[in-house]
Design a protein around this motif. Structure first.
Motif, short mmCIF file in Angstrom:
data_model
loop_
_atom_site.label_atom_id
_atom_site.label_comp_id
_atom_site.label_asym_id
_atom_site.label_seq_id
_atom_site.Cartn_x
_atom_site.Cartn_y
_atom_site.Cartn_z
N LEU A 163 0.82 -1.21 0.00
CA LEU A 163 0.00 0.00 0.00
C LEU A 163 0.85 1.26 0.00
CD1 LEU A 163 -3.01 -0.78 2.37
CD2 LEU A 163 -2.78 -1.15 -0.08
N VAL A 164 1.92 1.26 0.76
CA VAL A 164 2.83 2.41 0.79
C VAL A 164 3.45 2.62 -0.58
CG1 VAL A 164 4.88 3.41 1.85
CG2 VAL A 164 3.32 2.05 3.23
N LYS A 165 3.90 1.54 -1.19
CA LYS A 165 4.51 1.64 -2.52
C LYS A 165 3.51 2.16 -3.55
CE LYS A 165 7.93 -2.05 -1.90
NZ LYS A 165 8.37 -3.41 -2.32
N THR A 166 2.27 1.66 -3.47
CA THR A 166 1.25 2.06 -4.44
C THR A 166 0.89 3.53 -4.28
OG1 THR A 166 0.39 -0.19 -4.36
CG2 THR A 166 -1.01 1.47 -5.37
N LEU A 167 0.79 3.99 -3.04
CA LEU A 167 0.49 5.41 -2.80
C LEU A 167 1.60 6.30 -3.36
CD1 LEU A 167 -0.98 5.46 0.81
CD2 LEU A 167 -2.12 6.24 -1.27
N GLU A 168 2.85 5.88 -3.16
CA GLU A 168 3.99 6.67 -3.66
C GLU A 168 3.99 6.72 -5.19
OE1 GLU A 168 7.21 4.61 -1.79
OE2 GLU A 168 7.35 6.08 -0.16
N MET A 169 3.50 5.66 -5.83
CA MET A 169 3.49 5.60 -7.30
C MET A 169 2.25 6.27 -7.90
SD MET A 169 4.73 1.65 -7.72
CE MET A 169 4.34 1.61 -9.47
N ARG A 170 1.26 6.57 -7.07
CA ARG A 170 0.01 7.12 -7.59
C ARG A 170 0.26 8.49 -8.20
NH1 ARG A 170 -5.09 5.47 -6.81
NH2 ARG A 170 -6.70 6.96 -7.40
N ASN A 171 -0.26 8.72 -9.41
CA ASN A 171 0.00 9.97 -10.11
C ASN A 171 -0.75 11.16 -9.54
OD1 ASN A 171 1.83 8.93 -11.99
ND2 ASN A 171 0.19 8.25 -13.36
N TYR A 172 -2.04 10.96 -9.24
CA TYR A 172 -2.86 12.10 -8.84
C TYR A 172 -3.75 11.76 -7.65
CZ TYR A 172 -1.56 13.39 -13.59
OH TYR A 172 -0.84 13.64 -14.73
N PHE A 173 -3.97 12.75 -6.82
CA PHE A 173 -4.98 12.71 -5.77
C PHE A 173 -5.93 13.86 -6.06
CE2 PHE A 173 -1.14 10.92 -3.87
CZ PHE A 173 -1.61 9.70 -3.39
N TYR A 174 -7.07 13.55 -6.65
CA TYR A 174 -7.99 14.59 -7.08
C TYR A 174 -8.81 15.16 -5.93
CZ TYR A 174 -6.95 13.36 -11.92
OH TYR A 174 -6.31 13.15 -13.11
N ASP A 175 -9.18 16.42 -6.08
CA ASP A 175 -9.96 17.10 -5.05
C ASP A 175 -11.26 16.37 -4.74
OD1 ASP A 175 -7.95 18.92 -5.22
OD2 ASP A 175 -9.17 20.62 -5.84
N HIS A 176 -11.96 15.89 -5.79
CA HIS A 176 -13.24 15.23 -5.54
C HIS A 176 -13.04 13.91 -4.79
CE1 HIS A 176 -12.05 13.19 -9.30
NE2 HIS A 176 -12.81 12.18 -8.89
N GLU A 177 -11.91 13.25 -5.01
CA GLU A 177 -11.62 12.02 -4.28
C GLU A 177 -11.39 12.31 -2.80
OE1 GLU A 177 -9.42 9.49 -7.86
OE2 GLU A 177 -8.23 10.71 -6.48
N ILE A 178 -10.63 13.37 -2.53
CA ILE A 178 -10.35 13.73 -1.14
C ILE A 178 -11.63 14.13 -0.42
CG2 ILE A 178 -9.06 15.29 0.36
CD1 ILE A 178 -7.35 13.24 -1.22
N MET A 179 -12.48 14.90 -1.09
CA MET A 179 -13.73 15.31 -0.48
C MET A 179 -14.58 14.09 -0.13
SD MET A 179 -13.97 18.61 -0.02
CE MET A 179 -15.44 18.16 0.85
N GLU A 180 -14.69 13.17 -1.05
CA GLU A 180 -15.54 12.00 -0.81
C GLU A 180 -14.92 11.06 0.22
OE1 GLU A 180 -16.80 10.25 -4.49
OE2 GLU A 180 -17.73 12.11 -5.18
#
Length: 656
Positions: A187-204
């Protein structure tokens, strides 16, 4: 002048075009700020998991005390709670299966066949290596899938129950902490590789975490051993506040300060009131969680952040624009049906209603859907087991309410139908019920002039088919929903001054009595929050009659016809039905053997069959066998709360 665009620039231009075409613009994410906060939370948890594993090694070697072990588990769990809203949002399957799932035996989410255990031809990895190469949410789980198999639970909930028990097995603790460490790394590796954290994702993610805190956190679902629920909920709120910081900074100062104050007050309330049994959950939902849930929606609207359903055009289970966890539109019925919202209409509902009350459709000409689902009784029928079409005979089980029944991923007590449309088919073809089939049904309706106009109004000149009949019935049943009971109105703040007995009963339901760890708010069913994608079933050890030692013989889910459910863990397992409208739906349980709510609560108060010493008869009971020790006054309050969930469905749904 000649211009030559390099590949990276061309790619960037195409990416911007793609974002705009999908309703996403460059302003829709705060990349660096989100990334730093999220990865920091995730890495901090990784360190605490490492420490827990180290302490477990020392505990096995008798170099540390049980208190040191418990303290480190507490720190690890708090670190998980800080990161929970993001981890659960992006990787819910992986979290449930390997990091923080309930402490019950369950089916392996990715069973690998024995014939594949030594294979290495796929990407030069073994099946086990593939299993650990990505979070479960991203794996193509059909690769190397073997026969269904039951596995023992792993993760933080299991550790919480185990380490806070009087009898701790050091070897088991070490194995669980080692597995937790291995399963979390990806999970740590996948989060580090993730390209974007979109505003709508964070809100939800943050709003769904509020739902999780209320419906699972403060109920003790997550903390079966330590009951450290309030401190964990406070840390979860801190984690939400941290992740939201880049968006909070976009708000006017006054709005920032108001939201900050709301978070601080909610956290302070939890830190001040840590006693699990005395915690006032009603005040917490009405004064803190619901206001925060609404405030974050206002923040989303103010910042013009779209929802996932708008951006991806997906049909989601949860309405991102609902203003309250107890709002009537909190869940989306069309997520649970084949019928799409664009296909539904008042005319279709009316056709479904006509079909629902028509006795001529059954083979005997005497039975309709309403025969077993009477609107006067919240669409149940008031008898232990419904009458069949054969005189003097009854069907196998009690008839549950249809109000809000659409909010399910599987139907019937044994979960044998996967949607409302399939549910109708089971009733139509059952020899004890309609005793017919769709070709015969279609023929009858085509020859009945009473259906010509309603059918044309709903479908135009299209042919009558089984699928259109199923759609009409699904439309009507899906319309039988209501979240407007007296309690819902209190919870939304529309009514003031809740009676003290109802408030006490709600607090017991959500706390000491343990009801809400199976009957999850706000549906008060086994539909699991906060994603509301799956239904749970439970083995309660229901008796053939109250106050006896005879366990009911119905085998339940294990006999529903699904290969994956033909496992011992599902023997005598039944779907967790709603407690909404229970005032109208007696008698209770799948066998209808319990005539009063007092009898039902007494059964739970004694710990089910296992609490009565019947563990041999029900070896896989999922209901904790511990006696609840509820007083007569507490039982009366619990029943008063459940009765406050009555919606008076007759006025809205009864056939005129």
């Amino acid at each position: 002048m000649n211009f030559k665009l390099s590949f990276p620039i061309v790619f960037f231009v195409i990416a911007i075009w793609f974002w705009n075409q999908n309703g996403i613009s460059k302003s829709d994410y705060s990349e660096n700020n989100f990334r730093h906060i999220i990865t920091t939370q995730a890495k901090t948890l990784a360190k605490e998991i490492d420490k827990l594993n180290t302490i477990a090694i020392s505990y096995q070697n008798k170099c540390v005390t049980v208190e040191q072990l418990r303290n480190q588990l507490k720190k690890t769990r708090l670190s998980f709670k800080k990161a929970e809203c993001i981890l659960e949002y992006y990787y819910p399957k992986h979290i449930k299966s390997y990091i923080n799932g309930p402490p019950l035996n369950h089916l392996d989410p990715y069973p690998i066949g024995e014939e594949h255990n030594s294979d290495t031809h796929y990407y030069r990895l073994t099946p086990e290596e593939i299993k650990k190469s990505q979070p479960l949410d991203y794996l193509e789980t059909d690769h190397y899938r073997g026969a269904p198999k039951v596995v023992t639970p792993v993760g933080l909930q299991v550790l919480d129950e185990m380490i806070f028990d009087d009898d701790i097995n050091a070897d088991d603790v070490l194995k669980l902490t080692s597995d937790l460490k291995d399963n979390y790394v990806i999970l740590v590796k996948t989060l580090e590789m993730r390209n974007y954290f979109y505003d709508h994702e964070i809100m939800e993610a943050t709003r769904l975490e509020l739902v999780r805190i209320f419906s699972m956190g403060i109920t003790g679902f997550d903390t079966p051993g330590s009951q450290n629920a309030m401190e964990e909920a406070a840390v979860s709120l801190e984690g939400i506040q941290e992740v939201l910081q880049p968006l909070l900074l976009k708000l006017p100062i006054a709005e920032q300060e108001e939201l900050k104050k709301q978070f601080q007050n909610a956290i302070a309330y939890l830190n001040k009131n840590k006693d699990f049994n005395r915690f006032d959950r009603f005040t917490f939902i009405t004064s803190h969680v619901n206001p925060l849930y609404k405030a974050l929606l206002q923040m989303q609207v103010s910042l013009q952040i779209k929802s996932t359903s708008e951006i991806s055009r997906e049909t989601t289970s949860w309405n991102a624009y609902s203003v309250s966890i107890f709002a009537e539109d909190f869940l989306n019925p069309y997520y649970y049906t084949i019928l799409k919202k664009s296909e539904d209409s008042e005319a279709l509902q009316e056709l479904g209603k006509q079909l629902f009350y028509d006795t001529s459709l059954s083979d005997s000409g005497k039975m309709s859907c309403a025969s077993c689902h009477n609107p006067d009784k919240a669409f149940s029928d008031g008898v232990p087991k419904s009458l069949s079409n054969i005189e003097g005979k009854n069907v196998k089980r009690n008839s549950p309410s249809l109000v809000n029944s659409v909010f399910s991923d599987r139907f019937f007590y044994d979960l044998r139908a996967q949607d409302l449309e399939e549910q109708a088919g089971h009733v139509i073809e059952n020899h004890m019920e309609f005793n017919t089939n769709f070709p015969e049904l279609v023929k009858k309706i085509k020859n009945n002039p009473d259906y010509q106009q309603p059918f044309e109004k709903a479908f135009g000149k299209k042919d009558i088919t089984r699928y259109r009949l199923s759609a009409a019935l699904a439309s009507y049943v899906a319309s039988l929903r209501s979240f407007n009971s007296i309690f819902d109105q209190y919870a939304r703040g529309e009514l003031k001054g809740i009676p003290s007995q109802i408030k006490q009963g709600f607090n017991l339901f959500m706390g000491k009595a343990g009801c809400a760890t199976c009957h999850f708010a706000p549906t008060f069913t086994g539909l699991v929050p906060p994603l509301f994608h799956e239904n749970e079933s439970e083995v309660l050890g229901v008796l053939a009659k109250p106050n006896t030692f005879d366990v009911d013989e119905d085998l339940g889910r294990i006999e529903n016809g699904f290969t994956e459910d033909n496992e011992e863990i599902y023997r005598k397992s039944f779907k967790t039905m709603t407690v909404r409208n229970v005032k109208l739906t007696a008698p209770y349980f799948h066998n209808g053997a319990y005539n009063t709510l007092n009898e039902v609560v007494d059964f739970y108060n004694k710990g089910g069959a296992a609490g009565l010493g019947l563990t041999y008869e029900v070896p896989n009971q999922t209901l904790p066998p511990d006696k609840l020790k509820l007083s007569k006054k507490e039982i009366a309050a619990l029943i008063a709360f459940m009765e406050s969930l009555t919606d008076n469905p007759v006025s809205k749904f009864k056939n005129q």
